[in-house]
Write a protein that holds these residues in place. Sequence first.
Motif, PDB file in Angstrom:
ATOM      1  N   ALA A 234       0.841  -1.204   0.000  1.00  0.00           N
ATOM      2  CA  ALA A 234       0.000   0.000   0.000  1.00  0.00           C
ATOM      3  C   ALA A 234       0.876   1.253   0.000  1.00  0.00           C
ATOM      4  N   LYS A 235       1.949   1.232   0.808  1.00  0.00           N
ATOM      5  CA  LYS A 235       2.861   2.380   0.851  1.00  0.00           C
ATOM      6  C   LYS A 235       3.494   2.619  -0.516  1.00  0.00           C
ATOM      7  N   GLU A 236       3.944   1.495  -1.129  1.00  0.00           N
ATOM      8  CA  GLU A 236       4.625   1.625  -2.418  1.00  0.00           C
ATOM      9  C   GLU A 236       3.694   2.192  -3.499  1.00  0.00           C
ATOM     10  N   SER A 237       2.450   1.703  -3.503  1.00  0.00           N
ATOM     11  CA  SER A 237       1.552   2.192  -4.553  1.00  0.00           C
ATOM     12  C   SER A 237       1.144   3.639  -4.269  1.00  0.00           C
ATOM     13  N   ASN A 238       1.133   4.047  -2.993  1.00  0.00           N
ATOM     14  CA  ASN A 238       0.892   5.459  -2.671  1.00  0.00           C
ATOM     15  C   ASN A 238       2.063   6.329  -3.119  1.00  0.00           C
ATOM     16  N   ALA A 239       3.254   5.763  -2.988  1.00  0.00           N
ATOM     17  CA  ALA A 239       4.461   6.542  -3.289  1.00  0.00           C
ATOM     18  C   ALA A 239       4.682   6.688  -4.792  1.00  0.00           C
ATOM     19  N   SER A 240       4.130   5.746  -5.564  1.00  0.00           N
ATOM     20  CA  SER A 240       4.410   5.776  -7.003  1.00  0.00           C
ATOM     21  C   SER A 240       3.416   6.673  -7.736  1.00  0.00           C
TER      22      SER A 240
END
Lengths: 77, 77, 77, 77, 77, 77
Positions: B71-77
């Motif tokens: 979830a963090k990664e997809s928010n960051a991308s």
Amino acid sequence: MPVVNIRLARRAIPTTAEEKAALIRGVTRVMVEVLNKRPESVVVIIDEVEAENWGEGGEPVPVLRARRERAKESNAS
Amino acid sequence: MPVVNIRLARRAIPTTAEEKAALIRGVTRVMVEVLNKRPESVVVIIDEVEAENWGEGGEPVPVLRARRERAKESNAS
Amino acid sequence: MPVVNIRLARRAIPTTAEEKAALIRGVTRVMVEVLNKRPESVVVIIDEVEAENWGEGGEPVPVLRARRERAKESNAS
Amino acid sequence: MPVVNIRLARRAIPTTAEEKAALIRGVTRVMVEVLNKRPESVVVIIDEVEAENWGEGGEPVPVLRARRERAKESNAS
Amino acid sequence: MPVVNIRLARRAIPTTAEEKAALIRGVTRVMVEVLNKRPESVVVIIDEVEAENWGEGGEPVPVLRARRERAKESNAS
Amino acid sequence: MPVVNIRLARRAIPTTAEEKAALIRGVTRVMVEVLNKRPESVVVIIDEVEAENWGEGGEPVPVLRARRERAKESNAS
């Protein structure tokens, strides 16, 4: 927020990650169905205890298991 | 003689001896300040539990952590 | 012989004997299905803890429940 | 079916299997003699806790032990 | 989601709701400060145990307390 | 400083203060004899659990006890 602690004597074949996940899922479902708890409020903690640290009938589990094995073998012969 | 048991899911970065000492010191101080206990009468026991042995919301902690990471990664991308 | 301990904050409407029996039955069945345990080897112990003895987020449960009630009421009005 | 849980800080010389068996045997006998329990109904679980996870008087056991050792040495000299 | 269990022998003057709230608040703060936990993830459970169910030095707490009282009185006289 | 927790289902005839004192004395002596612990370092905590909160074989203790009573009566007649 119920907290459920499952304590088990460690077996020769270790409990797998899949079995642990199934314990967590199953026990959480019981809390939801019986007490109407929200699943995210349920904590499950599994303690696997060394067999020689677990006793029943005054004897450590490895002693009990060895006796059961011998009983099976003499029944089979 | 209060007995305090702290149970934690083990993290990727293990809890250090210094953090454990700070937990013991901090919890003991709370018992002294709130209940007027003598510090030498307070026992603190910390249990670090394997992450796959700890469940919340019906799922083992490693599954929960992996989902949060994604979830963090997809928010960051 | 697994030992399962269920800890719950006491609710306004007490947990009934039937609900406790359903918890015991349900958790035992999970142990049997997942770990192939004999049902008679499973011990389940339920602890109902006074609400004021249970804390989450740094606050006792009665404080948390009162806040949730007020939030519901103000949403309803 | 009484359940007895013995919690110990791990010592420099580990508790042997024979000592654990003697703890299990001894505690079970106490349950039988005092409460007239059947021995096979008594479960004993021993938890050996890492010394740095156990605190007394606000300090972890390794710190306490080191201080006692130094006190002994200065007394002996 | 750390779970902290505080066990205490019940005293002549019962622990008040305010003291319990202070224990919950204080222990939660330690978990936040030392381990960087979110406060809402910390569960604290307080068990007050009947004094005659708690033993130290091989004796129940009421016996220990009576002896200490007598010692104080004879010191004072 | 070993901590021993004895958990029991409450019986029809309650455990007396004398029996509890004998449990505390007996378990402490086992810790002293087997592990060479100082008696004053041993903590014993007895939890008497309501019979309907204790399950074995998937059933609450009162159900198990009633069945055993009926079995005894039909054997006696």
